[in-house]
Scaffold this motif. Sequence first.
Motif, PDB file in Angstrom:
ATOM      1  N   UNK A 156      64.554  34.200  47.022  1.00 55.45           N
ATOM      2  CA  UNK A 156      63.778  32.710  46.636  1.00 55.45           C
ATOM      3  C   UNK A 156      62.872  32.635  45.394  1.00 55.45           C
ATOM      4  N   UNK A 157      63.178  32.085  44.442  1.00 56.48           N
ATOM      5  CA  UNK A 157      62.790  31.439  43.601  1.00 56.48           C
ATOM      6  C   UNK A 157      61.645  29.612  43.413  1.00 56.48           C
ATOM      7  N   UNK A 158      60.407  30.640  43.400  1.00 53.03           N
ATOM      8  CA  UNK A 158      59.811  28.623  43.707  1.00 53.03           C
ATOM      9  C   UNK A 158      60.259  28.325  41.792  1.00 53.03           C
ATOM     10  N   UNK A 159      60.457  27.212  42.167  1.00 51.40           N
ATOM     11  CA  UNK A 159      60.791  26.082  40.564  1.00 51.40           C
ATOM     12  C   UNK A 159      59.717  24.856  40.360  1.00 51.40           C
ATOM     13  N   UNK A 160      59.106  24.498  39.384  1.00 49.25           N
ATOM     14  CA  UNK A 160      58.552  24.204  39.191  1.00 49.25           C
ATOM     15  C   UNK A 160      58.994  22.686  37.619  1.00 49.25           C
ATOM     16  N   UNK A 161      59.570  21.536  37.919  1.00 50.44           N
ATOM     17  CA  UNK A 161      60.004  21.091  37.413  1.00 50.44           C
ATOM     18  C   UNK A 161      58.618  20.098  36.277  1.00 50.44           C
ATOM     19  N   UNK A 163      71.827  23.845  45.173  1.00 53.54           N
ATOM     20  CA  UNK A 163      70.907  22.869  44.932  1.00 53.54           C
ATOM     21  C   UNK A 163      69.424  23.614  46.277  1.00 53.54           C
ATOM     22  N   UNK A 164      70.334  24.595  47.589  1.00 52.26           N
ATOM     23  CA  UNK A 164      69.162  24.351  47.959  1.00 52.26           C
ATOM     24  C   UNK A 164      68.605  26.559  48.698  1.00 52.26           C
ATOM     25  N   UNK A 165      69.239  26.760  47.532  1.00 56.53           N
ATOM     26  CA  UNK A 165      69.115  28.286  47.571  1.00 56.53           C
ATOM     27  C   UNK A 165      67.256  28.657  46.902  1.00 56.53           C
ATOM     28  N   UNK A 166      66.679  27.379  46.264  1.00 65.93           N
ATOM     29  CA  UNK A 166      65.252  27.968  45.998  1.00 65.93           C
ATOM     30  C   UNK A 166      64.796  26.697  46.381  1.00 65.93           C
ATOM     31  N   UNK A 167      62.924  27.508  45.603  1.00 67.74           N
ATOM     32  CA  UNK A 167      62.452  26.078  46.220  1.00 67.74           C
ATOM     33  C   UNK A 167      62.045  24.848  44.935  1.00 67.74           C
TER      34      UNK A 167
END
Length: 299
Positions: free
Chosen positions: A1-6, A56-60
Motif C-alpha cells: 500500500x502507498x499513502x498518496x498525498x495530493x 482507485x482503491x488500491x492505495x490510501x
Amino acid sequence: MIRVFFNSQSCNSQAPSQHDAGNLLQQMMETVEHLDAIERSDHDSILTNRDPHVRDNLHEYYRDGHFESQLLTETHTFKNIVEYWLHYLRKSPDPTRDRFLKFVRNLTSSPLAREVFPDTATQWKRIDNNEDISRTALGYAAHCTSLICEATGGGAAVVSISGSKKYDMMAIEVQSLHTNERRLVWNVAHPDHVIAQRRWYEAHRKHLPNPTLQGYVSAMDLSDEEAQQVLDRAVEIKGERRLFARYRGFIYIFSFHDHRGNKRMYHGYRVDDPRQIRTRMVDICNRLYKDLQWEELAP
C-alpha cells in the motif's frame, strides 16, 4: 500500500490559459493512473486482471488542503478549470471524460491529511530552500516514508500538478527539524516520475520454472504478471542492488539487470530454502526479520 498525498500548493497560477490548465489536470490524472497500476496485495492474494482506470482503491489517498479555490491561471481557479475541461471533453470519443470526472471526485473528496494524522508532530523542511513543509503534502509524505517497507517509494508519494518549478522534480530531499534525519520524498508530477521509480519485471532464461538449460540457477515459479506485482511490493535495502519480497510463505529475490529507456528492469527467483540465504546474507536477513518480521528468516 502507498499513502498518496495530493499537493494543493502545486496550484500556483502556472498555466497561461484555461486549456493549458486543463491539460495539466489531465496529466495529473494520467500520473495517478500510473501510480494506481502499482498494485498492492491483499495479504497473500494478488489483485489481477483489473482495468487500470478502476484501481482507485488500491492505495490510501489524502489531500493537504482544499483545491477548489486554488488558482491554476492568474484568474481561473481549480474549480473553474474542472468545469471548463469537462465541457471540452463532452465530444471526446473515448472514456476520458468519465475517467477525468472520477479522478476529480477522488481528489476533492479524499480525507484531509491533518484530520487523519492530527498527532503528526515531526516537523520537516526542504533541503534545497529551507522551507518549512510541516502540514503540507511533502511533510505528511516525509512522515509516512519508511526506509524499509513492502512498498514502492518507501510507502508514500506526493502527487503534484506540473508546471511549478518547486514541484517538478521526482525526488525532494527533506530534513527533520528536530533530529536532522533526512529522507527522500517521492514526488510525482508526470507519468514518467512513476515509470522511472517503479521496478519492471522481465523473466530471465536462467530462472525458468522447468529448467532445461545448462547454467540454470533457481526457479521463478510465478507468472510474469504475478511476479511484477510481487516485485512492486519488494523491499529495498540501502546499499543493496537486489530487492526482497515475501509471498505465500516463500522469499523472492529480484536483481536489476538493465535500463530500458527510463524503466529499471529486474529478473527474479524463488528462494527454496531460506536457511541457505541466511548463511550468505546474515545482515540482510537480520534486518528483514527485525523490521518486517519475516519468520522464514528467523535466526
